[in-house]
Design a protein around this motif. Structure first.
Motif: not given
Length: 286
Positions: A245-258
């Protein structure tokens, strides 16, 4: 070990040449001579290692809210992962210094860090270097660890500085992939993606901040930076996955590691021209 060469200095005893004890070094002949010119002699190769399993479940909050249609998100820190990454590297360097002490060395030169995946077990954080011992009367109270090779170690000593330990800085940031980032990614025009700029800037800022704090922890007045990397990764967002029901369905989280680490240094002689801007040393011009 691969690339090691073993040689002992010949001495006269009873009319014969004998070797009092072999040493191990990865410097090569020229590097070993450069090391001896600074008043140190190689002892043996040493290592410090730790195997760590980093569980990613429940270690971050991307800020996404289920069923939040059209929500706008910001870059957030991931303190548990940042501390875990830093702990693994510090442990390897500390165990490197401990093995150096057991070998009778005064410090480690040429220390590096290697990360190896071990199937589903975890990752091995391995630090290798060459233990060295002072040939003079002045000896450090505890073993130091230096990341530079023998030539740059000599340049550091000649410039009036000595290593005191390894400083580590890690920054981990995460951002939920929302409609704004997806639309920018689909554009055919050349343009900045502010969401990702913010994500990278936050991770780099926190890594540098931790690096400076770690320098203060080991008592360093300056730093010779040896490693500075950034790794990006994507993870399925568990907070909005299968949320039809959300426009955020099945999306990803972007992670940055420095990740940053280097050798903390302190002066052993009074330098009249030393200023507060000498935080990072350039050993190429010494």
């Amino acid at each position: 070990m691969t690339g090691a060469w073993v040689m002992g200095p010949a001495t006269a005893q009873g009319g014969r040449l004998t070797r009092p004890g072999p040493f191990e070094s990865t410097f090569g002949v020229a590097g070993e001579q450069s090391l001896r010119a600074t008043g140190f002699v190689p002892v043996k190769q040493v290592l410090g290692a730790t195997v760590f399993r980093l569980s990613t479940k429940g270690m971050w909050n991307c800020g996404a809210k289920p069923f939040a249609i059209g929500a706008q998100h910001v870059a957030l820190e991931v303190p548990p992962m940042r501390e875990a990454h830093a702990y693994c590297r510090r442990s390897a360097f500390e165990r490197l210094a401990q093995e150096c002490a057991m070998a009778g060395g005064d410090g480690v030169v040429g220390a590096g860090m290697r990360l190896t995946a071990m199937a589903d077990i975890g990752h091995e954080y391995l630090s290798l270097g060459t233990a060295v011992r002072s040939s003079g009367r002045v000896r450090p109270p505890r073993p130091f660890v230096a990341s530079m090779d023998s030539a740059r170690f000599g340049a550091l000593i000649r410039s009036g500085w000595v290593p005191c330990g390894m400083a580590v800085g890690v920054g981990v940031s995460i951002r939920h992939d929302d409609m704004r980032t997806r639309l920018r990614g689909l554009s055919m025009a050349n343009q900045e993606i502010p969401a990702f700029t913010e994500l990278v800037a936050l991770a780099r800022f926190r890594a540098r901040q931790m690096l400076i704090e770690d320098c203060a922890r080991i008592g360093a007045e300056g730093l010779v930076l040896a490693h500075n990397t950034m790794v990006s990764s994507q993870h399925e967002c568990s907070r909005t996955a299968m949320n039809y029901l959300s426009d955020n369905s099945d999306v990803q989280d972007f992670m940055i590691t420095v990740t940053m680490w280097g050798t903390g240094v302190v002066p052993f002689a009074v330098q009249q021209d030393r200023t507060a801007t000498d935080f990072v040393l350039d050993l190429n011009n010494v």
